[in-house]
Design a protein around this motif. Structure first.
Motif, PDB file in Angstrom:
ATOM      1  N   UNK A 165       5.981  55.328 -42.739  1.00 18.52           N
ATOM      2  CA  UNK A 165       6.850  54.258 -43.217  1.00 18.52           C
ATOM      3  C   UNK A 165       6.789  54.132 -44.722  1.00 18.52           C
ATOM      4  N   UNK A 166       7.925  53.799 -45.319  1.00 16.65           N
ATOM      5  CA  UNK A 166       7.973  53.701 -46.771  1.00 16.65           C
ATOM      6  C   UNK A 166       8.686  52.444 -47.235  1.00 16.65           C
ATOM      7  N   UNK A 167       8.783  51.467 -46.387  1.00 17.71           N
ATOM      8  CA  UNK A 167       9.406  50.228 -46.807  1.00 17.71           C
ATOM      9  C   UNK A 167      10.409  49.727 -45.795  1.00 17.71           C
ATOM     10  N   UNK A 168      11.227  48.805 -46.262  1.00 16.22           N
ATOM     11  CA  UNK A 168      12.213  48.170 -45.395  1.00 16.22           C
ATOM     12  C   UNK A 168      13.508  47.993 -46.173  1.00 16.22           C
ATOM     13  N   UNK A 169      14.603  48.074 -45.461  1.00 14.41           N
ATOM     14  CA  UNK A 169      15.896  47.804 -46.079  1.00 14.41           C
ATOM     15  C   UNK A 169      16.662  46.829 -45.194  1.00 14.41           C
ATOM     16  N   UNK A 170      17.614  46.149 -45.785  1.00  7.49           N
ATOM     17  CA  UNK A 170      18.432  45.208 -45.030  1.00  7.49           C
ATOM     18  C   UNK A 170      19.601  45.991 -44.445  1.00  7.49           C
ATOM     19  N   UNK A 171      19.659  46.062 -43.127  1.00 10.64           N
ATOM     20  CA  UNK A 171      20.738  46.791 -42.451  1.00 10.64           C
ATOM     21  C   UNK A 171      21.997  45.939 -42.353  1.00 10.64           C
ATOM     22  N   UNK A 172      21.844  44.633 -42.430  1.00  9.92           N
ATOM     23  CA  UNK A 172      22.993  43.742 -42.368  1.00  9.92           C
ATOM     24  C   UNK A 172      22.585  42.325 -42.018  1.00  9.92           C
ATOM     25  N   UNK A 173      23.567  41.463 -41.965  1.00  6.13           N
ATOM     26  CA  UNK A 173      23.347  40.071 -41.567  1.00  6.13           C
ATOM     27  C   UNK A 173      24.294  39.800 -40.407  1.00  6.13           C
ATOM     28  N   UNK A 174      23.742  39.309 -39.314  1.00  3.37           N
ATOM     29  CA  UNK A 174      24.557  39.047 -38.120  1.00  3.37           C
ATOM     30  C   UNK A 174      24.628  37.550 -37.844  1.00  3.37           C
ATOM     31  N   UNK A 175      25.738  37.152 -37.274  1.00 10.03           N
ATOM     32  CA  UNK A 175      25.907  35.757 -36.861  1.00 10.03           C
ATOM     33  C   UNK A 175      25.427  35.601 -35.429  1.00 10.03           C
ATOM     34  N   UNK A 176      24.773  34.499 -35.158  1.00  7.01           N
ATOM     35  CA  UNK A 176      24.289  34.215 -33.810  1.00  7.01           C
ATOM     36  C   UNK A 176      25.460  34.005 -32.863  1.00  7.01           C
ATOM     37  N   UNK A 177      25.309  34.517 -31.652  1.00  2.04           N
ATOM     38  CA  UNK A 177      26.352  34.306 -30.652  1.00  2.04           C
ATOM     39  C   UNK A 177      25.976  33.181 -29.679  1.00  2.04           C
ATOM     40  N   UNK A 178      24.952  32.411 -30.027  1.00  2.00           N
ATOM     41  CA  UNK A 178      24.564  31.265 -29.203  1.00  2.00           C
ATOM     42  C   UNK A 178      25.690  30.236 -29.204  1.00  2.00           C
ATOM     43  N   UNK A 179      25.748  29.464 -28.150  1.00  2.00           N
ATOM     44  CA  UNK A 179      26.812  28.476 -27.985  1.00  2.00           C
ATOM     45  C   UNK A 179      26.709  27.375 -29.043  1.00  2.00           C
ATOM     46  N   UNK A 180      27.864  26.969 -29.551  1.00  2.00           N
ATOM     47  CA  UNK A 180      27.919  25.879 -30.523  1.00  2.00           C
ATOM     48  C   UNK A 180      27.672  24.554 -29.817  1.00  2.00           C
ATOM     49  N   UNK A 181      27.236  23.554 -30.580  1.00  2.00           N
ATOM     50  CA  UNK A 181      27.011  22.220 -30.022  1.00  2.00           C
ATOM     51  C   UNK A 181      28.317  21.431 -30.091  1.00  2.00           C
ATOM     52  N   UNK A 182      28.743  20.917 -28.960  1.00  2.00           N
ATOM     53  CA  UNK A 182      29.960  20.119 -28.898  1.00  2.00           C
ATOM     54  C   UNK A 182      29.560  18.677 -28.576  1.00  2.00           C
ATOM     55  N   UNK A 183      29.935  17.758 -29.472  1.00  2.00           N
ATOM     56  CA  UNK A 183      29.581  16.347 -29.284  1.00  2.00           C
ATOM     57  C   UNK A 183      30.849  15.488 -29.256  1.00  2.00           C
ATOM     58  N   UNK A 184      30.805  14.475 -28.409  1.00  2.00           N
ATOM     59  CA  UNK A 184      31.928  13.539 -28.331  1.00  2.00           C
ATOM     60  C   UNK A 184      31.739  12.457 -29.388  1.00  2.00           C
ATOM     61  N   UNK A 185      32.535  12.536 -30.456  1.00  2.00           N
ATOM     62  CA  UNK A 185      32.479  11.580 -31.562  1.00  2.00           C
ATOM     63  C   UNK A 185      33.914  11.273 -31.998  1.00  2.00           C
ATOM     64  N   UNK A 186      34.627  10.458 -31.246  1.00  2.00           N
ATOM     65  CA  UNK A 186      36.054  10.218 -31.560  1.00  2.00           C
ATOM     66  C   UNK A 186      36.292   9.556 -32.917  1.00  2.00           C
TER      67      UNK A 186
END
Length: 149
Positions: free
Chosen positions: A73-94
């Motif tokens: 091993x000779x180090x680390x590189x950033x392969x990318x940035x990913x967005x989470x596919x977890x469900x968004x929070x939906x709240x009832x706030x009329x």
């Protein structure tokens, strides 16, 4: 492994952990931003890291293989940035100005407790890489003084 390559490895680790800290800070900053639709809602982001193999940095050693069939091993590189596919929070706030026609507001899928744990982990990893660089620097300075005695 030379002391110069230790600086490269630690430097790449510091760069990676710095990016990790920045994405974590962005996630925490946007944890409570409200939106009226799922398309506009902020989604948690995570960096993806990949190991840099020694053979990629040192073309003379490309034929050298270890038992694992990979160069050291000779180090680390950033392969990318990913967005989470977890469900968004939906709240009832009329009464919320960002509410949709049905009175629901969407909030990001950011878990602040998890983000704080990531922040502590990346901060400690960054500090470890700083310690490695300081130790290598100290070793180089001692090597330079060997010839003076």
């Amino acid at each position: 492994m030379s002391l110069g390559s230790i600086f490269d490895i630690a430097g790449s680790g510091m760069t990676a952990q710095s990016l990790r800290l920045n994405t974590t800070a962005s996630n925490i900053a946007n944890a409570e931003t409200a939106s009226s639709s799922t398309g506009e809602t902020y989604r948690a982001r995570k960096p993806v890291f990949a190991a840099i193999q020694q053979s990629m940095l040192d073309p003379e050693r490309q034929g050298f293989m270890t038992q694992g069939n990979e160069g050291p091993g000779a180090g680390v590189q950033v392969a990318g940035i990913v967005e989470s596919d977890a469900e968004l929070q939906m709240r009832y706030e009329p009464d919320n100005p960002a509410a949709n026609e049905d009175g629901y507001v969407y909030y990001p899928n950011v878990n602040v407790v998890e983000e704080m744990a990531d922040m502590m982990s990346s901060s400690r990893s960054f500090q470890m890489n700083v310690d490695v660089m300081n130790t290598a620097k100290s070793m180089m300075q001692r090597i330079l003084t060997l010839g003076q005695q």
